[in-house]
Design an enzyme around this catalytic site. Structure first.
Site, mmCIF file in Angstrom:
data_model
loop_
_atom_site.group_PDB
_atom_site.id
_atom_site.type_symbol
_atom_site.label_atom_id
_atom_site.label_comp_id
_atom_site.label_asym_id
_atom_site.label_seq_id
_atom_site.Cartn_x
_atom_site.Cartn_y
_atom_site.Cartn_z
ATOM 1 N N ARG A 100 -1.916 88.571 115.104
ATOM 2 C CA ARG A 100 -2.675 89.761 115.496
ATOM 3 C C ARG A 100 -4.006 89.797 114.730
ATOM 4 N NH1 ARG A 100 -0.099 89.977 119.424
ATOM 5 N NH2 ARG A 100 1.192 91.659 120.231
ATOM 6 N N ASP B 203 -6.699 82.946 118.124
ATOM 7 C CA ASP B 203 -6.298 83.353 119.477
ATOM 8 C C ASP B 203 -6.410 84.861 119.619
ATOM 9 O OD1 ASP B 203 -5.153 82.837 122.087
ATOM 10 O OD2 ASP B 203 -3.313 83.767 121.348
ATOM 11 N N GLU C 280 -9.859 93.557 119.927
ATOM 12 C CA GLU C 280 -9.881 92.776 121.176
ATOM 13 C C GLU C 280 -9.430 93.605 122.381
ATOM 14 O OE1 GLU C 280 -6.803 89.777 120.122
ATOM 15 O OE2 GLU C 280 -5.583 90.711 121.690
ATOM 16 N N HIS D 231 -6.384 85.266 123.462
ATOM 17 C CA HIS D 231 -5.010 85.771 123.352
ATOM 18 C C HIS D 231 -4.116 85.214 124.473
ATOM 19 C CE1 HIS D 231 -2.551 89.354 121.622
ATOM 20 N NE2 HIS D 231 -1.759 88.365 121.971
ATOM 21 N N ALA E 101 -1.939 82.503 123.784
ATOM 22 C CA ALA E 101 -0.887 81.653 123.200
ATOM 23 C C ALA E 101 0.463 81.867 123.889
ATOM 24 C CB ALA E 101 -0.766 81.925 121.704
HETATM 25 N N1 LIG Z 1 -0.991 85.276 120.429
HETATM 26 C C1 LIG Z 1 0.019 85.622 121.205
HETATM 27 O O1 LIG Z 1 -0.030 85.456 122.435
HETATM 28 C C2 LIG Z 1 1.263 86.227 120.582
HETATM 29 C C3 LIG Z 1 2.433 86.211 121.342
HETATM 30 C C4 LIG Z 1 3.599 86.687 120.754
HETATM 31 C C5 LIG Z 1 3.614 87.208 119.492
HETATM 32 N N2 LIG Z 1 2.442 87.246 118.778
HETATM 33 C C6 LIG Z 1 2.452 87.795 117.419
HETATM 34 O O2 LIG Z 1 3.264 86.968 116.603
HETATM 35 C C7 LIG Z 1 3.975 87.813 115.683
HETATM 36 C C8 LIG Z 1 5.226 87.114 115.208
HETATM 37 O O3 LIG Z 1 6.153 87.042 116.269
HETATM 38 P P1 LIG Z 1 7.693 86.668 116.018
HETATM 39 O O4 LIG Z 1 8.372 86.675 117.331
HETATM 40 O O5 LIG Z 1 7.804 85.470 115.161
HETATM 41 O O6 LIG Z 1 8.147 87.950 115.177
HETATM 42 P P2 LIG Z 1 9.412 88.066 114.201
HETATM 43 O O7 LIG Z 1 9.668 89.523 114.059
HETATM 44 O O8 LIG Z 1 10.507 87.163 114.645
HETATM 45 O O9 LIG Z 1 8.848 87.499 112.810
HETATM 46 C C9 LIG Z 1 7.926 88.160 112.014
HETATM 47 C C10 LIG Z 1 8.163 87.724 110.572
HETATM 48 O O10 LIG Z 1 7.125 88.286 109.753
HETATM 49 C C11 LIG Z 1 7.704 88.725 108.542
HETATM 50 N N3 LIG Z 1 6.817 89.730 107.962
HETATM 51 C C12 LIG Z 1 6.583 90.988 108.382
HETATM 52 N N4 LIG Z 1 5.662 91.590 107.609
HETATM 53 C C13 LIG Z 1 5.317 90.691 106.661
HETATM 54 C C14 LIG Z 1 4.412 90.714 105.552
HETATM 55 N N5 LIG Z 1 3.674 91.798 105.312
HETATM 56 N N6 LIG Z 1 4.309 89.624 104.793
HETATM 57 C C15 LIG Z 1 5.068 88.513 105.042
HETATM 58 N N7 LIG Z 1 5.944 88.421 106.071
HETATM 59 C C16 LIG Z 1 6.065 89.503 106.870
HETATM 60 C C17 LIG Z 1 9.075 89.248 108.922
HETATM 61 O O11 LIG Z 1 9.942 89.295 107.816
HETATM 62 C C18 LIG Z 1 9.486 88.230 109.990
HETATM 63 O O12 LIG Z 1 10.203 87.156 109.418
HETATM 64 C C19 LIG Z 1 4.236 89.070 116.515
HETATM 65 O O13 LIG Z 1 4.442 90.189 115.707
HETATM 66 C C20 LIG Z 1 3.019 89.202 117.390
HETATM 67 O O14 LIG Z 1 2.099 90.072 116.766
HETATM 68 C C21 LIG Z 1 1.278 86.768 119.305
#
Ligand SMILES: NC(=O)c1ccc[n+]([C@@H]2O[C@H](COP(=O)([O-])OP(=O)(O)OC[C@H]3O[C@@H](n4cnc5c(N)ncnc54)[C@H](O)[C@@H]3O)[C@@H](O)[C@H]2O)c1
Length: 327
Positions: free
Chosen positions: A231, A255, A260, A292, A294
């Site tokens: 994000r 990305d 955005e 965005h 990905a």
């Molecule tokens: N670019 C894209 O198209 C796209 C698509 C999907 C998801 N995303 C982003 O990717 C992120 C991750 O997705 P995911 O499915 O792996 O989520 P997830 O919930 O499985 O994993 C997130 C991880 O981050 C850790 N975390 C949370 N806050 C933290 C902090 N302050 N410091 C360190 N670690 C921390 C959590 O403990 C968890 O292990 C989503 O939250 C979303 O914002 C982007």
């Protein structure tokens, strides 16, 4: 159950038709993003499905008046929804999970594109510059990659990276045993100081906001590479621009970017885009900006639609809903 699917795109139709039929759910397809003006289009539906547009208190109140009880976002991130308002009104909010390979594969692609200078090479090649000037890249096997956030996507990135022979460091608030077998968990500052590439995979929360800023950048190696497919709010964009200008940061692949919303997923040909930081970054030969995308694969879109439908159905029919976002 009837579900109003807002911000629906044509490429989602086959999945709404397929899974609507499979789960016995009537789907009302609405092209527009939700707004107070079109909230009434969901009247008679118990559930609404949305994507990453602002879901404000006003829209939620109007949906509530119209009988909606369940808001599902066909995305992993849910910071665009005023969850407090929904909970105050007794409504359920849920997100979805989808194939982590979509974002994880894209992340590795971005890492490779950035360290091999592909944006610059392609631009120069278009202008018939086939020289080798400034086109030498680096090999992942000689590098250390730091993965911040080892949830579903971060872990998948680490799995993907295991074939490249690089050293992988990991940081998360909640380390996982499965990740510990593939990467070395370290504290945040060690990861910053020892990584050649830092890739972000945490959600947008008040704690993660601007985790990459002047202070954390100062702790990084000179010439470090930053990749963000999580994000935009995780990075203080002005600080990143300063660090790219000074050369402290060697390159970036983004990305996602701050502010955005309203820009990405729209076609802005012939319009002025109101995001100066994006324009500055886009001009840099060592910054790969992507809109965005990905997540955007056939499997991910199928999962997003299916799990959004199943999630609402679970709530409406009183079953345990694994995607429900709780206070
Ligand atoms: N670019 C894209 O198209 C796209 C698509 C999907 C998801 N995303 C982003 O990717 C992120 C991750 O997705 P995911 O499915 O792996 O989520 P997830 O919930 O499985 O994993 C997130 C991880 O981050 C850790 N975390 C949370 N806050 C933290 C902090 N302050 N410091 C360190 N670690 C921390 C959590 O403990 C968890 O292990 C989503 O939250 C979303 O914002 C982007």
């Amino acid at each position: 159950m009837e579900l109003a699917a807002y911000s629906y795109r044509e490429d989602e139709r086959e999945y709404f038709e397929k899974f609507g039929k499979q789960y016995g759910v009537k789907v009302r397809l609405i092209k527009e993003a939700p707004s107070p003006e079109n909230a009434a289009l969901a009247a008679g539906c118990e559930s609404v499905s949305v994507i990453t547009t602002a879901i404000t208190a006003e829209i939620i109140e109007k949906w509530h008046e119209a009988g909606v009880r369940c808001i599902s976002t066909r995305t992993i991130g849910y910071e665009h929804i005023d969850c407090e308002k929904a909970w105050e009104l007794g409504m359920t909010v849920s997100n979805v999970s989808y194939s982590s390979g979509s974002v994880a594969d894209y992340t590795v692609m971005m890492i490779l594109m950035v360290i091999r200078r592909i944006k610059y090479i392609m631009k120069r090649f278009e202008a018939q510059d086939c020289s080798l000037f400034m086109k030498r890249g680096r090999e992942l096997a000689n590098m250390t990659v730091g993965v911040i956030g080892t949830g579903r996507i971060g872990e998948h990135v680490i799995k993907n990276l295991s074939g490249f022979g690089c050293r992988v460091l990991a940081y998360d608030l909640y380390p996982k045993e499965s990740v510990g077998r593939m990467a070395e968990y370290v504290d945040f500052n060690t990861l910053l100081g020892e990584s050649d590439v830092i890739t972000l995979h945490t959600p947008a929360t008040p704690e993660s906001q601007h985790m990459i800023c002047r202070e954390s950048i100062e702790k990084m190696k000179d010439g470090a590479v930053i990749i963000n497919t999580a994000r935009g709010s995780l990075i203080d964009t002005d600080d990143l621009i300063d660090a790219l200008e000074s050369g402290k940061i060697g390159a970036a692949g983004l990305d996602v970017i701050e502010n955005e919303m309203g820009i990405y997923y729209g076609d802005h040909r012939y319009k002025v885009i109101h995001n100066r930081q994006r324009a500055v970054l886009n001009e840099m030969p060592n910054v790969l900006l992507l809109p965005h995308t990905a997540f955007f694969t056939d499997q991910a879109v199928s999962d997003m639609v299916e799990y959004s439908i199943v999630s609402c159905l679970n709530t409406v029919e009183g079953r345990e809903n694994p995607w429900e976002i709780k206070k």
